[in-house]
Design a protein around this motif. Structure first.
Motif, PDB file in Angstrom:
ATOM      1  N   GLY A   3       0.759  -1.047   0.070  1.00 28.13           N
ATOM      2  CA  GLY A   3       0.097   0.070  -0.080  1.00 28.13           C
ATOM      3  C   GLY A   3       0.763   1.273   0.026  1.00 28.13           C
ATOM      4  N   GLU A   4       1.973   1.120  -0.267  1.00 31.50           N
ATOM      5  CA  GLU A   4       2.981   2.501  -0.502  1.00 31.50           C
ATOM      6  C   GLU A   4       2.459   3.189  -1.494  1.00 31.50           C
ATOM      7  N   ARG A   5       2.882   4.456  -1.565  1.00 32.94           N
ATOM      8  CA  ARG A   5       2.865   5.183  -2.983  1.00 32.94           C
ATOM      9  C   ARG A   5       2.947   4.477  -3.967  1.00 32.94           C
ATOM     10  N   GLY A   6       2.221   4.902  -5.136  1.00 23.98           N
ATOM     11  CA  GLY A   6       2.313   3.784  -6.291  1.00 23.98           C
ATOM     12  C   GLY A   6       1.505   2.757  -6.216  1.00 23.98           C
ATOM     13  N   ALA A   7       1.029   2.478  -4.950  1.00 23.86           N
ATOM     14  CA  ALA A   7      -0.201   1.668  -4.707  1.00 23.86           C
ATOM     15  C   ALA A   7       0.349   0.439  -4.018  1.00 23.86           C
ATOM     16  N   ASP A   8       1.419  -0.393  -4.342  1.00 28.67           N
ATOM     17  CA  ASP A   8       1.711  -1.642  -3.794  1.00 28.67           C
ATOM     18  C   ASP A   8       3.360  -1.746  -4.169  1.00 28.67           C
ATOM     19  N   ASN A   9       3.983  -2.617  -2.987  1.00 35.55           N
ATOM     20  CA  ASN A   9       5.155  -2.835  -3.146  1.00 35.55           C
ATOM     21  C   ASN A   9       5.502  -4.334  -3.032  1.00 35.55           C
ATOM     22  N   ILE A  10       4.492  -5.125  -2.811  1.00 33.96           N
ATOM     23  CA  ILE A  10       4.543  -6.435  -2.298  1.00 33.96           C
ATOM     24  C   ILE A  10       3.727  -7.286  -3.354  1.00 33.96           C
ATOM     25  N   ASN A  11       4.637  -8.543  -3.955  1.00 30.64           N
ATOM     26  CA  ASN A  11       3.852  -9.454  -4.693  1.00 30.64           C
ATOM     27  C   ASN A  11       3.127  -8.946  -5.908  1.00 30.64           C
ATOM     28  N   ILE A  12       1.829  -8.290  -5.473  1.00 29.05           N
ATOM     29  CA  ILE A  12       0.578  -8.015  -6.667  1.00 29.05           C
ATOM     30  C   ILE A  12       0.777  -6.772  -6.863  1.00 29.05           C
ATOM     31  N   GLU A  13       0.545  -6.119  -7.946  1.00 30.06           N
ATOM     32  CA  GLU A  13       0.304  -4.790  -8.087  1.00 30.06           C
ATOM     33  C   GLU A  13      -0.935  -4.191  -7.723  1.00 30.06           C
ATOM     34  N   THR A  14      -1.333  -3.494  -6.858  1.00 28.29           N
ATOM     35  CA  THR A  14      -2.765  -3.269  -6.500  1.00 28.29           C
ATOM     36  C   THR A  14      -3.126  -1.770  -6.839  1.00 28.29           C
ATOM     37  N   LYS A  15      -4.119  -1.517  -7.451  1.00 26.77           N
ATOM     38  CA  LYS A  15      -4.221   0.146  -7.931  1.00 26.77           C
ATOM     39  C   LYS A  15      -5.061   0.612  -6.682  1.00 26.77           C
ATOM     40  N   ASN A  16      -6.310   0.203  -6.730  1.00 23.07           N
ATOM     41  CA  ASN A  16      -7.238   0.753  -5.616  1.00 23.07           C
ATOM     42  C   ASN A  16      -7.996  -0.342  -4.852  1.00 23.07           C
ATOM     43  N   ALA A  17      -8.003  -0.274  -3.669  1.00 25.67           N
ATOM     44  CA  ALA A  17      -8.698  -1.306  -2.662  1.00 25.67           C
ATOM     45  C   ALA A  17      -9.170  -0.707  -1.362  1.00 25.67           C
ATOM     46  N   TYR A  18     -10.508  -0.308  -1.377  1.00 26.66           N
ATOM     47  CA  TYR A  18     -10.831   0.406  -0.091  1.00 26.66           C
ATOM     48  C   TYR A  18     -12.190   0.525   0.175  1.00 26.66           C
ATOM     49  N   MET A  19     -12.480   0.428   1.502  1.00 26.28           N
ATOM     50  CA  MET A  19     -13.800   0.562   2.014  1.00 26.28           C
ATOM     51  C   MET A  19     -14.688   1.915   1.884  1.00 26.28           C
ATOM     52  N   PHE A  20     -16.074   2.007   1.661  1.00 27.96           N
ATOM     53  CA  PHE A  20     -16.374   3.176   1.640  1.00 27.96           C
ATOM     54  C   PHE A  20     -17.481   3.081   2.345  1.00 27.96           C
ATOM     55  N   PHE A  21     -17.880   4.232   3.338  1.00 25.36           N
ATOM     56  CA  PHE A  21     -18.862   4.174   4.234  1.00 25.36           C
ATOM     57  C   PHE A  21     -19.187   5.792   4.652  1.00 25.36           C
ATOM     58  N   LYS A  22     -20.369   5.950   5.301  1.00 30.68           N
ATOM     59  CA  LYS A  22     -20.524   7.301   5.666  1.00 30.68           C
ATOM     60  C   LYS A  22     -20.647   7.169   7.379  1.00 30.68           C
ATOM     61  N   ALA A  23     -20.104   8.211   7.955  1.00 31.11           N
ATOM     62  CA  ALA A  23     -19.800   8.654   9.275  1.00 31.11           C
ATOM     63  C   ALA A  23     -20.599   9.811   9.477  1.00 31.11           C
ATOM     64  N   GLY A  24     -21.777   9.868  10.143  1.00 36.23           N
ATOM     65  CA  GLY A  24     -22.697  11.170  10.035  1.00 36.23           C
ATOM     66  C   GLY A  24     -22.742  11.705   8.822  1.00 36.23           C
ATOM     67  N   ASP A  25     -22.328  13.076   8.605  1.00 34.31           N
ATOM     68  CA  ASP A  25     -22.488  13.656   7.258  1.00 34.31           C
ATOM     69  C   ASP A  25     -21.541  13.492   6.458  1.00 34.31           C
ATOM     70  N   PHE A  26     -20.381  12.750   7.094  1.00 33.38           N
ATOM     71  CA  PHE A  26     -19.100  12.749   6.101  1.00 33.38           C
ATOM     72  C   PHE A  26     -19.175  11.185   5.424  1.00 33.38           C
ATOM     73  N   LYS A  27     -18.639  11.564   4.068  1.00 35.61           N
ATOM     74  CA  LYS A  27     -18.326  10.083   3.327  1.00 35.61           C
ATOM     75  C   LYS A  27     -16.812   9.508   3.362  1.00 35.61           C
ATOM     76  N   VAL A  28     -16.722   8.540   4.036  1.00 37.14           N
ATOM     77  CA  VAL A  28     -15.191   8.070   4.263  1.00 37.14           C
ATOM     78  C   VAL A  28     -14.779   7.051   3.429  1.00 37.14           C
ATOM     79  N   LYS A  29     -13.307   7.237   2.838  1.00 41.20           N
ATOM     80  CA  LYS A  29     -12.597   6.050   2.215  1.00 41.20           C
ATOM     81  C   LYS A  29     -11.549   5.477   3.051  1.00 41.20           C
ATOM     82  N   ALA A  30     -11.461   4.257   3.359  1.00 43.49           N
ATOM     83  CA  ALA A  30     -10.435   3.655   4.013  1.00 43.49           C
ATOM     84  C   ALA A  30      -9.658   2.625   3.317  1.00 43.49           C
ATOM     85  N   GLY A  31      -8.362   2.824   2.932  1.00 49.59           N
ATOM     86  CA  GLY A  31      -7.652   1.680   2.153  1.00 49.59           C
ATOM     87  C   GLY A  31      -6.651   2.326   1.074  1.00 49.59           C
TER      88      GLY A  31
END
Length: 195
Positions: A3-31
């Motif tokens: 998950g380092e910058r450029g996405a991934d440094n280990i084994n398989i190149e990962t572009k984006n993989a994140y959770m999306f959820f709402k916390a109150g009035d905020f939209k949150v992305k984690a990953g």
């Protein structure tokens, strides 16, 4: 680590993989996600692990973010990015503030960004100004003070762009503007620049 910058440094190149959820009035992305500082992506445009939240504070559109751009092998000396982007009650204006924490070199760099997009005399204007200060968190230097600015005017059939980056005029410090993504281009226009 993964998950380092450029996405991934280990084994398989990962572009984006994140959770999306709402916390109150905020939209949150984690990953592993894309991070951008605006200002034609001249400071940050990178896929990395982190968290971002977007919503309104005092009726102003606000985005806050944290990313661990680089994770040290021992887990204690990381390259962290903290930021906030706020749209104050002025049409077309955005203000950004970023803290770059390089724990390995124990240096902190700060970036202030002001961006405006709107109509001027029937033409589209996109302009920004950025100022950096503190330690240079990218190069090994003890003092850092730099600026960058750009303005693009869309006149119809022709677009005109003016861009200026502050020069590094000293051998004892680093006053050149730091793009921590090493992008050196305007991606939407396919225009690259070199120093």
């Amino acid at each position: 680590g993964g998950g380092e910058r450029g996405a991934d440094n280990i084994n398989i190149e990962t572009k984006n993989a994140y959770m999306f959820f709402k916390a109150g009035d905020f939209k949150v992305k984690a990953g592993i996600q894309g991070f951008s500082s605006g200002c034609d992506y001249s400071f940050i445009l990178q896929d990395a692990a982190g968290i971002s939240a977007s919503g309104k504070i005092a009726r102003m559109a606000t985005t806050v973010l944290y990313s661990k751009f680089t994770e040290a092998n021992n887990g204690s000396k990381d390259f962290n990015v903290y930021g906030a982007i706020v749209a104050p009650p002025v049409a077309g204006l955005k203000v950004g503030a970023y803290w770059i924490e390089n724990q390995l070199t124990e240096q902190d760099m700060y970036n202030l960004a002001f961006e405006y997009a709107g109509d001027v005399a029937g033409m589209k204007l996109n302009a920004w100004l950025q100022y950096q200060f503190g330690d240079n968190a990218v190069a090994l230097a003890t003092d850092h003070s730099a600026y960058a600015m750009s303005a693009k005017l869309a006149t119809g059939p022709v677009d005109v762009r003016f861009t200026m980056y502050g020069a590094d005029d000293s051998a004892t410090d680093s006053n050149a503007f730091q793009d921590i993504s090493d992008l050196y281009e305007f991606p939407k226009e396919g225009l690259m620049y070199f120093f």
